[in-house]
Design an enzyme around this catalytic site. Structure first.
Site, mmCIF file in Angstrom:
data_model
loop_
_atom_site.group_PDB
_atom_site.id
_atom_site.type_symbol
_atom_site.label_atom_id
_atom_site.label_comp_id
_atom_site.label_asym_id
_atom_site.label_seq_id
_atom_site.Cartn_x
_atom_site.Cartn_y
_atom_site.Cartn_z
ATOM 1 N N TYR A 53 -11.332 122.457 -48.103
ATOM 2 C CA TYR A 53 -12.448 121.589 -48.489
ATOM 3 C C TYR A 53 -11.913 120.406 -49.306
ATOM 4 O O TYR A 53 -12.161 119.243 -48.997
ATOM 5 C CB TYR A 53 -13.478 122.385 -49.305
ATOM 6 C CG TYR A 53 -14.627 121.552 -49.816
ATOM 7 C CD1 TYR A 53 -15.794 121.425 -49.071
ATOM 8 C CD2 TYR A 53 -14.551 120.872 -51.027
ATOM 9 C CE1 TYR A 53 -16.847 120.653 -49.516
ATOM 10 C CE2 TYR A 53 -15.600 120.090 -51.484
ATOM 11 C CZ TYR A 53 -16.744 119.983 -50.730
ATOM 12 O OH TYR A 53 -17.781 119.199 -51.169
ATOM 13 N N ASP B 16 -23.458 111.916 -68.053
ATOM 14 C CA ASP B 16 -24.163 111.518 -66.835
ATOM 15 C C ASP B 16 -23.342 110.436 -66.129
ATOM 16 O O ASP B 16 -23.105 109.361 -66.687
ATOM 17 C CB ASP B 16 -25.546 110.992 -67.241
ATOM 18 C CG ASP B 16 -26.370 110.575 -66.033
ATOM 19 O OD1 ASP B 16 -25.795 110.348 -64.951
ATOM 20 O OD2 ASP B 16 -27.595 110.466 -66.184
ATOM 21 N N CYS B 17 -22.928 110.691 -64.908
ATOM 22 C CA CYS B 17 -22.020 109.755 -64.231
ATOM 23 C C CYS B 17 -22.662 108.387 -64.013
ATOM 24 O O CYS B 17 -21.972 107.362 -64.020
ATOM 25 C CB CYS B 17 -21.474 110.342 -62.937
ATOM 26 S SG CYS B 17 -22.673 110.486 -61.611
ATOM 27 N N ASP C 88 -18.427 113.701 -55.682
ATOM 28 C CA ASP C 88 -18.272 115.162 -55.583
ATOM 29 C C ASP C 88 -19.394 115.836 -56.377
ATOM 30 O O ASP C 88 -19.191 116.787 -57.119
ATOM 31 C CB ASP C 88 -16.885 115.569 -56.128
ATOM 32 C CG ASP C 88 -16.519 116.995 -55.741
ATOM 33 O OD1 ASP C 88 -17.161 117.549 -54.818
ATOM 34 O OD2 ASP C 88 -15.602 117.565 -56.369
#
Lengths: 367, 367
Positions: free
Chosen positions: B182, B260-261, B281
């Site tokens: 993955y 928080d991205c 991701d």
């Protein structure tokens, strides 16, 4: 043509399921909620018992039948079953199922609930397979590509959207276009050196092992496969994994013999013919026997004959079983321990896409 | 604590199921056979209708309840349900099921029949997962290793006998110890060159991507993960795929920021900070929203902000969905086509063991 069965379950506070009156209350909440989805719902039957809780049958026009059980241990099961004619939309969409689950979970004050994707029953193509350790796995099979009954077995090629064409023998999955890793692990690619070696394949009718071995420049490979029709099917529909080896049948480097491998092994033993590698690439179940599981006598016969045609430093390479199937693997290893002269073995494993599980492979040599 | 539901079905000659009298005959054969397994079987209820065939409820001491339906289209379904206390042996073994299937198939002159492994209902650990295209897959999960509810989501580590430890977020499978493929497909190992590059990971709390990227000698990686508890769980239980990157949290080559991205992306945009690679991701479902499926607005926001921090020749790499889930993939690509400035993309795919399906990955760059 298929029926659909949808299974819901809800874990309840066991105080809520302990006595009849409270179970009736749960049944009432369930019925009210079901009526949102099935407005013409009727109660056909119900049954109560102090030891086994509540059971009822609800239905809409006798077409959709819903059974529910309230186990007094704190569990409610709801089974919805109806006939879905080909091409029609299901009565319950995933959204409907999910919504019903969430609302009931809340109304029943359940801290755990579940619904399964509808189980499709009665279809001609079987999309449900059972893993070696008896788990249920639904495949994304969309087409029966080919089917024939040979003198030895039922041969099917099914198409999976993600695994490609799959070969099934007597309804058991054998190999698919996705499974190069199976062949590479069986042969120990990168570990074993086949250059200039003499090799015998027992079975191997899908052609994948032969095809991959020939890429490693062996001196000669003889493949002993009993079922002509398996090879014809694989040549046509599993071309991407067997190339032209089944089409050509022989070259300077290989020969495919159609016949019973045990007979040919006896012949080789008589002639004193020896190999560097023998591959056991047969189905677990002897194709001449009744399909009642693994036949250890057959497997031991194969072992015994194989070791008689192996050079002293030769190897017998074969597949075992699912790695989680420990009992069966122990039995397999017990058979190996019974062999004379003594043998030793190593193992390797790989997750095989079309099996949807990890498989164990054996490398056996003289001790 | 669990109930077991066993589902059998038999395809019948529709002449045999066409009228009431003949359906009664089929029901009689079925009942006689069931009595071999359940000697104290009683008929509790039956229902007939010209349009919907026959339905009946049989039971043994009200504990094992068997419902059967004979659809007039030529299909018999039999559902057996009972409560199995922990540690007790099932009432029907696989051999019993198989024998009953084979005998009934013969007696009913059925040319197709099927039984599924017993469906376990009500267990605290959920062993049934649903693939992206709504197929049912039973896992070989034998242990709940860890469970915690963070401010953002339910975090579980389950142990599978063959896949190792698995990370589940809000009951959805994220990554397992078996899933190096993955991470390698997401990052395009062997295709992309990370040496000396500046990289930003959005999400990635399991640490596997960061761990693998650091092996390729990048200049610097910043990872933006909101959920501290996910990282703690993975550091402890998915050590084999994330090494010590979650333990250390930073080095000269990387930094993990808990936050928080989207906020951090805005900050980077303000500072004019740019990356060679940005990785999406994150889970498909924004962890602050209601779990009602994919949120395209959230995904588009991520895209838009990501491209503002990418160098002109930079790449945005992310996971898509199951390859058989074409509708969802089309919607995803539609979101990409809405972006300004225009972007182009390539895809790659891999069969991910713990998903039990093939997954699609995207490589997006400026057009």
């Amino acid at each position: 043509m298929a029926a659909q069965t949808i299974l819901f379950d809800f874990t309840l506070d066991s105080a809520k399921t302990a006595d009849e009156k409270q179970r009736q209350e749960v049944a009432k909440i369930l019925r009210n909620e079901l009526e949102h989805v099935f407005p013409q719902l009727e109660l056909a039957y119900s049954m109560e018992s102090p030891e086994n809780g509540y059971f009822s049958v609800l239905h809409e026009n006798k077409a959709t039948i819903i059974t529910c059980r309230i186990f007094q241990h704190g569990l409610l099961t709801v089974n919805v079953e109806y006939f879905l004619p080909a091409g029609k939309e299901p009565i319950m969409s995933f959204d409907t199922m999910r919504t019903m689950e969430l609302i009931l979970r809340q109304k029943l004050d359940s801290d755990r609930s579940k619904y399964l994707p509808p189980i499709k029953r009665g279809g001609y193509i079987d999309i449900y397979m059972t893993s070696s350790d008896e788990r249920i796995i639904e495949y994304d099979i969309d087409k029966l590509v080919y089917e024939v009954r040979s003198p030895f077995q039922k041969i099917q090629i099914l198409h999976s959207k993600t695994l490609g064409n799959m070969l099934l023998l007597d309804e058991l999955q054998n190999i698919a276009e996705s499974d190069l890793i199976y062949t590479e692990t069986l042969m120990g690619r990168g570990i074993e050196n086949y250059e200039g070696k003499e090799i015998c394949i027992l079975g191997g009718g899908d052609g994948a092992l032969l095809y991959e071995l020939l890429k490693e420049n062996p001196k000669h490979v003889v493949m002993l496969e009993i079922d002509e029709l398996v090879m014809e099917a694989c040549n046509k529909y599993l071309n991407s994994i067997c190339g032209d080896v089944l089409e050509k049948r022989r070259s300077d480097q290989y020969e495919i013999v159609v016949g019973d491998c045990v007979e040919y092994l006896k012949k080789f033993i008589g002639e004193g013919r020896k190999f560097d590698y023998v591959f056991g690439d047969l189905t677990d179940i002897p194709i001449t026997g009744a399909p009642v599981g693994v036949d250890w006598d057959f497997i031991r016969t194969i072992f015994e004959h194989s070791f008689k045609v192996l050079k002293p430093d030769g190897k017998f390479l074969t597949h075992g079983n699912g790695t989680s199937c420990t009992e069966s693997l122990e039995l397999f290893e017990e058979q190996l321990s019974l062999l004379k002269p003594k043998v030793k073995f190593t193992t390797s494993k790989a997750f095989v896409p079309s099996f949807m599980e990890e498989w164990l492979f054996y490398q056996v040599s003289f001790a």
